[in-house]
Design a protein around this motif. Structure first.
Motif, PDB file in Angstrom:
ATOM      1  N   THR A   1      -2.101  11.547   2.773  1.00 54.40           N
ATOM      2  CA  THR A   1      -1.293  11.018   4.003  1.00 54.40           C
ATOM      3  C   THR A   1      -1.180  12.110   5.099  1.00 54.40           C
ATOM      4  O   THR A   1      -0.915  13.488   3.843  1.00 54.40           O
ATOM      5  CB  THR A   1      -0.101  10.940   4.208  1.00 54.40           C
TER       6      THR A   1
ATOM      7  N   SER B   1      -0.892   9.094  -2.365  1.00 52.38           N
ATOM      8  CA  SER B   1       0.223   9.265  -1.562  1.00 52.38           C
ATOM      9  C   SER B   1       0.291  10.176  -0.457  1.00 52.38           C
ATOM     10  O   SER B   1       0.172  10.418   0.329  1.00 52.38           O
ATOM     11  CB  SER B   1       1.059   8.271  -1.025  1.00 52.38           C
TER      12      SER B   1
ATOM     13  N   ASN C   1      -0.925   3.628   2.854  1.00 52.72           N
ATOM     14  CA  ASN C   1       0.221   3.695   2.246  1.00 52.72           C
ATOM     15  C   ASN C   1       0.415   2.379   2.071  1.00 52.72           C
ATOM     16  O   ASN C   1       0.978   1.705   1.092  1.00 52.72           O
ATOM     17  CB  ASN C   1       0.840   4.562   2.843  1.00 52.72           C
TER      18      ASN C   1
ATOM     19  N   GLY D   1       4.839   6.653   4.484  1.00 54.95           N
ATOM     20  CA  GLY D   1       3.458   6.440   5.575  1.00 54.95           C
ATOM     21  C   GLY D   1       2.850   5.690   5.843  1.00 54.95           C
ATOM     22  O   GLY D   1       1.621   6.337   6.396  1.00 54.95           O
TER      23      GLY D   1
ATOM     24  N   THR E   1       7.103   7.028  -0.686  1.00 56.11           N
ATOM     25  CA  THR E   1       6.796   8.232  -0.287  1.00 56.11           C
ATOM     26  C   THR E   1       5.630   7.351  -0.252  1.00 56.11           C
ATOM     27  O   THR E   1       5.274   7.577   1.202  1.00 56.11           O
ATOM     28  CB  THR E   1       6.120   8.757  -1.262  1.00 56.11           C
ATOM     29  N   ALA E   2       5.256   6.206  -0.195  1.00 58.07           N
ATOM     30  CA  ALA E   2       4.538   5.553   0.157  1.00 58.07           C
ATOM     31  C   ALA E   2       4.587   4.513   2.205  1.00 58.07           C
ATOM     32  O   ALA E   2       3.944   4.404   2.755  1.00 58.07           O
ATOM     33  CB  ALA E   2       3.799   4.700  -0.911  1.00 58.07           C
TER      34      ALA E   2
END
Length: 468
Positions: free
Chosen positions: A302, A298, A251, A112, A108-109
């Motif tokens: 984001t 995140s 991120n 981003g 996920t991070a």
């Protein structure tokens, strides 16, 4: 896993296996027949996309669950529901949940962070991207580096038709071999760190092996990509030149926070808590909570536009989550048999690791650890051979340094031999396909490994772990 996708910080960086079936059935009591569901799910992953693609793509989660059930239900009949429940909770609580929480946070991070700028996938630019990713892998983990760079590599090569080799070598280098210099780089080294191996021991003792593999693979890749470029003669898109830059700095900091949490769990020791009957160190529970919190931050902060510009989608992590849940369950008896050592059904393999005088044979450790890490999760496989070699970190870092280096290189390097050898492998494959590009089938990818990696590993074993 290995054996896979995600073997990451990559794969199961938080996986800390305890004694096999400690409160259940000892590995000595299990026959190799209990490995049939594991073989079954591997063959399903390898063959069904080729022979029943529609069925697989729409029902792979159900098929994976079926193989898991084919282990758990007969196990319950043979050894009792309590033993089966113990094995299921042991795998899910202590292994799978920490594994998938870490991968989810990194996915996920990493998804981003948008690397902007005019990147045109020429042989030189592609080689530079692979080199940068390989270096970053030991700093932020193979999963983190792979998730950060796979989308820029996809965008840079969007105008090319001959590009499959780029993604294959990306898996070789960024998702595997690049993670061999620090405990943050790949799960096996992190487990060694938790057991007392010094943080910078891999940096000083594996650097020559790392450099040999990286230089040779980058040179081969540049030649392949140059040949592909010359045959294709692609026309690069004409666009205004945009300077390189990063969007999504939040991120970037979140990825660094994930790395800090992983390192912190190696130093902070708290009391144990019990979850579904399984004892778990409190620092690992807190780590899972922090990974989920980082994921939430995140997602919340984001922008959708940034993720769309990055080609981000949730399909890849969902596929990994479903398949690896079944893989972890099905491989449990196989790892238990290996941990049983000379008392288990894999005694013949175990006997190969030592000479007549009882001294360890480094090149055998390299190949056995590596070949099993190609299809089993490389983190527990590392621990199995770490224990077979004596299990004392002080001794292994000293007079046993060559053996420990062989185990470490085998686990990290040969995770690249199959899609399931390391978790990032499978994630990269899924993301590439999600973006409309073809990837080799399971066996075709293994064929790439046989052609380019196996000869390289033979060279590594002859140079660094050669027989006396």
């Amino acid at each position: 896993m290995r054996g896979m996708v995600l073997r990451p910080l990559a794969g199961a960086a938080l996986l800390l296996p305890g004694p096999a079936f400690a409160a259940g059935v000892p590995g000595e009591q299990l026959s190799l027949a209990w490995g049939i569901p594991f073989v079954g799910i591997l063959l399903s992953i390898a063959l069904m996309p080729l022979v029943a693609a529609h069925l697989w793509h729409h029902h792979y989660g159900k098929i994976a669950a079926l193989w898991a059930a084919l282990f758990v239900l007969p196990f319950a009949v043979a050894f009792g529901p309590d033993a089966a429940w113990y094995e299921l909770t042991h795998v899910m609580v202590l292994e799978y949940v920490p594994f998938i929480a870490l991968l989810l946070a990194l996915y996920t991070a990493g998804g981003g962070v948008l690397l902007k700028g005019s990147l045109v996938g020429t042989p030189t630019v592609n080689t530079a991207l692979l080199a940068v990713g390989t270096i970053l892998a030991s700093m932020m983990g193979t999963t983190g580096a792979a998730m950060l760079l796979i989308r820029p590599v996809l965008r840079a090569n969007a105008f090319r038709t001959r590009k499959t080799h780029t993604f294959v070598f990306f898996i070789f280098l960024v998702a595997n071999i690049g993670g061999s210099l620090t405990p943050v780089g790949d799960p096996p080294l992190y487990l060694g760190f938790l057991r007392g191996v010094s943080f910078f021991w891999p940096t000083t003792h594996l650097f020559a092996e790392f450099l040999t593999c990286v230089v040779i693979l980058l040179a081969i890749y540049w030649l392949l990509d140059t040949l592909a470029w010359n045959r294709e003669k692609p026309v690069a898109p004409v666009a205004a030149k945009e300077p390189l830059g990063i969007e999504g700095w939040l991120n970037v900091w979140l990825v660094l926070a994930i790395v800090a949490v992983v390192i912190g769990m190696g130093y902070v020791k708290l009391e144990e808590v019990t979850i579904l009957g399984q004892p778990m160190a409190l620092e690992r529970v807190l780590g899972i909570v922090l990974f989920l919190a980082i994921t939430g931050v995140s997602v919340a902060f984001t922008s959708t536009a940034l993720r769309e510009a990055n080609g981000f989608a949730w399909g890849a992590i969902l596929e990994v989550a479903k398949l690896f849940a079944a893989i972890f369950i099905c491989m449990a008896p196989v790892l238990a048999i290996l941990r049983a050592g000379s008392a288990g059904d894999a005694a013949g393999l175990v006997a190969l690791t030592s000479g007549p005088d009882g001294a360890p044979i480094p090149w055998v450790y390299f190949w056995l650890t590596g070949l099993l890490s190609s299809f089993l999760d490389n983190a527990p496989t590392y621990i199995v051979f770490f224990e077979l070699a004596g299990g004392d970190p002080a001794t292994l870092m000293g007079q046993g340094a060559l053996t420990l280096a062989a185990i470490s290189c085998g686990a990290v390097f040969m995770g690249a031999n199959s899609y399931i050898g390391n978790a990032p492998n499978f994630m990269v494959k899924a993301i590439v396909e999600e973006n409309g590009n073809r990837m080799p089938s399971f066996f075709a990818y293994c064929g790439w490994a046989v052609v380019f990696l196996v000869p390289l590993f033979v060279l590594v074993s002859l140079i660094f772990f050669r027989p006396a």
